[in-house]
Design a protein around this motif. Structure first.
Motif, mmCIF file in Angstrom:
data_model
loop_
_atom_site.group_PDB
_atom_site.id
_atom_site.type_symbol
_atom_site.label_atom_id
_atom_site.label_comp_id
_atom_site.label_asym_id
_atom_site.label_seq_id
_atom_site.Cartn_x
_atom_site.Cartn_y
_atom_site.Cartn_z
ATOM 1 N N THR A 96 34.998 32.104 45.479
ATOM 2 C CA THR A 96 34.740 33.394 46.125
ATOM 3 C C THR A 96 35.217 34.500 45.195
ATOM 4 O OG1 THR A 96 36.915 33.462 47.226
ATOM 5 C CG2 THR A 96 35.121 32.336 48.393
ATOM 6 N N SER A 97 35.081 35.737 45.626
ATOM 7 C CA SER A 97 35.556 36.863 44.815
ATOM 8 C C SER A 97 37.069 36.850 44.681
ATOM 9 C CB SER A 97 35.095 38.188 45.438
ATOM 10 O OG SER A 97 35.657 38.353 46.723
ATOM 11 N N ARG A 201 29.738 27.888 46.258
ATOM 12 C CA ARG A 201 29.921 29.328 46.113
ATOM 13 C C ARG A 201 29.351 30.019 47.342
ATOM 14 N NH1 ARG A 201 27.655 27.741 41.204
ATOM 15 N NH2 ARG A 201 29.162 27.626 39.474
ATOM 16 N N ARG A 203 27.856 33.517 48.585
ATOM 17 C CA ARG A 203 27.321 34.809 48.164
ATOM 18 C C ARG A 203 27.558 35.869 49.232
ATOM 19 N NH1 ARG A 203 26.937 34.263 42.787
ATOM 20 N NH2 ARG A 203 25.804 32.361 42.220
ATOM 21 N N THR A 204 27.382 37.115 48.851
ATOM 22 C CA THR A 204 27.596 38.223 49.780
ATOM 23 C C THR A 204 26.416 38.359 50.739
ATOM 24 O OG1 THR A 204 26.666 39.730 48.136
ATOM 25 C CG2 THR A 204 29.058 39.495 48.165
ATOM 26 N N ASP A 210 22.531 37.164 49.453
ATOM 27 C CA ASP A 210 22.357 38.011 48.278
ATOM 28 C C ASP A 210 22.151 37.184 47.006
ATOM 29 O OD1 ASP A 210 22.622 40.116 49.929
ATOM 30 O OD2 ASP A 210 24.558 40.820 49.174
ATOM 31 N N THR A 212 22.507 38.438 43.825
ATOM 32 C CA THR A 212 23.250 38.951 42.678
ATOM 33 C C THR A 212 24.336 37.939 42.300
ATOM 34 O OG1 THR A 212 24.883 40.107 44.048
ATOM 35 C CG2 THR A 212 22.862 41.288 43.507
ATOM 36 N N SER A 213 25.012 38.226 41.214
ATOM 37 C CA SER A 213 26.080 37.332 40.762
ATOM 38 C C SER A 213 27.380 37.560 41.532
ATOM 39 C CB SER A 213 26.335 37.538 39.261
ATOM 40 O OG SER A 213 26.697 38.891 39.001
ATOM 41 N N GLU A 214 27.362 38.551 42.404
ATOM 42 C CA GLU A 214 28.569 38.890 43.170
ATOM 43 C C GLU A 214 28.861 37.818 44.215
ATOM 44 O OE1 GLU A 214 30.360 42.566 45.903
ATOM 45 O OE2 GLU A 214 28.304 42.629 45.125
ATOM 46 N N LEU A 215 30.132 37.442 44.308
ATOM 47 C CA LEU A 215 30.557 36.455 45.289
ATOM 48 C C LEU A 215 31.208 37.142 46.485
ATOM 49 C CD1 LEU A 215 32.166 33.718 42.986
ATOM 50 C CD2 LEU A 215 29.871 33.723 44.007
ATOM 51 N N GLU A 217 33.949 37.601 49.617
ATOM 52 C CA GLU A 217 35.391 37.396 49.695
ATOM 53 C C GLU A 217 35.692 36.128 50.485
ATOM 54 O OE1 GLU A 217 37.562 39.850 52.882
ATOM 55 O OE2 GLU A 217 35.896 41.165 52.300
#
Length: 242
Positions: A96-97, A201, A203-204, A210, A212-215, A217
């Motif tokens: 996660t982030s 993983r 994702r948001t 999502d 994007t590469s953003e994970l 929280e």
């Protein structure tokens, strides 16, 4: 004439507890009938509604009997045990982030149940409350799976079923999932059992959709309905004390 003190009424605390139990029974009946409708094509929505009405009528007419049923369900529900020495464990690495953390789960557990029992949520934000409780219809528990084996990036052989089930295919092709750039390794946590060490993983997005590469929280688990959160999980192996 009996005096007020002779009445065998429950004290307020007991009445509140009883009401809470009966509400649990109604929720259990609701989830059970939806599950039956999903599994049995002969059980039409109309029959499902009739069953729910019958359950509600039963509660009104025989509250004590309904209470005894939910007490039985609570006592027979699978309980998580910290003593897993005799159980075969696998490691799930959750990214996660907030970073990476490892969860030791019993081989064959449904991922959603395993995560919730260990304090992590497969759902993002408000989806921790607003989800289908493992029916596989909401899509909010979507996670990206990658095995620890470099030769099997999609987790094939490390999870069961190896490929998306019909239910997963339908939900993960339905918006907001299903975009052309969405990962092919996305699976529903409530529908997969983990058989070996693996990395996931989150994702948001409300549905974890999502691209994007953003994970997302690392959200803590919130068990709004207690043990009823797992009532639709009939695949995880039995636990100590079952």
């Amino acid at each position: 004439r009996r005096s007020h003190t002779d009445d065998n009424t429950d004290p307020p605390a007991t009445s509140a507890a009883t009401s809470s139990r009966l509400i649990q029974y109604m929720i259990y009946s609701y989830l059970f009938n939806i599950k039956q409708a999903a599994m049995n094509k002969k059980l039409t929505p109309l029959l499902c509604i009739l069953r729910l009405c019958s359950s509600s009528s039963f509660i009104i007419r025989q509250p004590q009997a309904a209470l005894s049923i939910v007490q039985y369900q609570s006592s027979s529900t699978r309980q998580f045990s910290a003593h897993q020495n005799d159980q075969q464990l696998v490691t799930v690495s959750l990214e996660t982030s907030s970073g990476k953390k490892e969860l030791q789960i019993q081989k064959g557990e449904i991922l959603r149940s395993a995560m919730l029992r260990r304090g992590s949520s497969p759902h993002n934000g408000r989806a921790r409350l607003i989800n289908c409780r493992g029916l596989g219809t909401c899509g909010t528990c979507a996670v990206e799976i990658e095995s620890s084996d470099d030769n099997s990036n999609n987790g094939s052989g490390f999870v069961e079923p190896n490929e998306r089930s019909t239910k997963e295919k339908l939900r993960l092709k339905f918006p907001p999932h299903g975009s052309s750039d969405q990962s092919a390794n996305l699976r529903l946590a409530c529908q997969v059992q983990f058989m070996d060490d693996i990395t996931i993983r989150k994702r948001t997005g409300f549905w974890g959709q999502d691209t994007t590469s953003e994970l997302a929280e690392d959200y803590d688990a919130e068990l709004w309905f207690g043990e009823l959160e797992y009532v639709l999980d009939n695949k995880s192996p039995p636990r100590e004390g079952d």
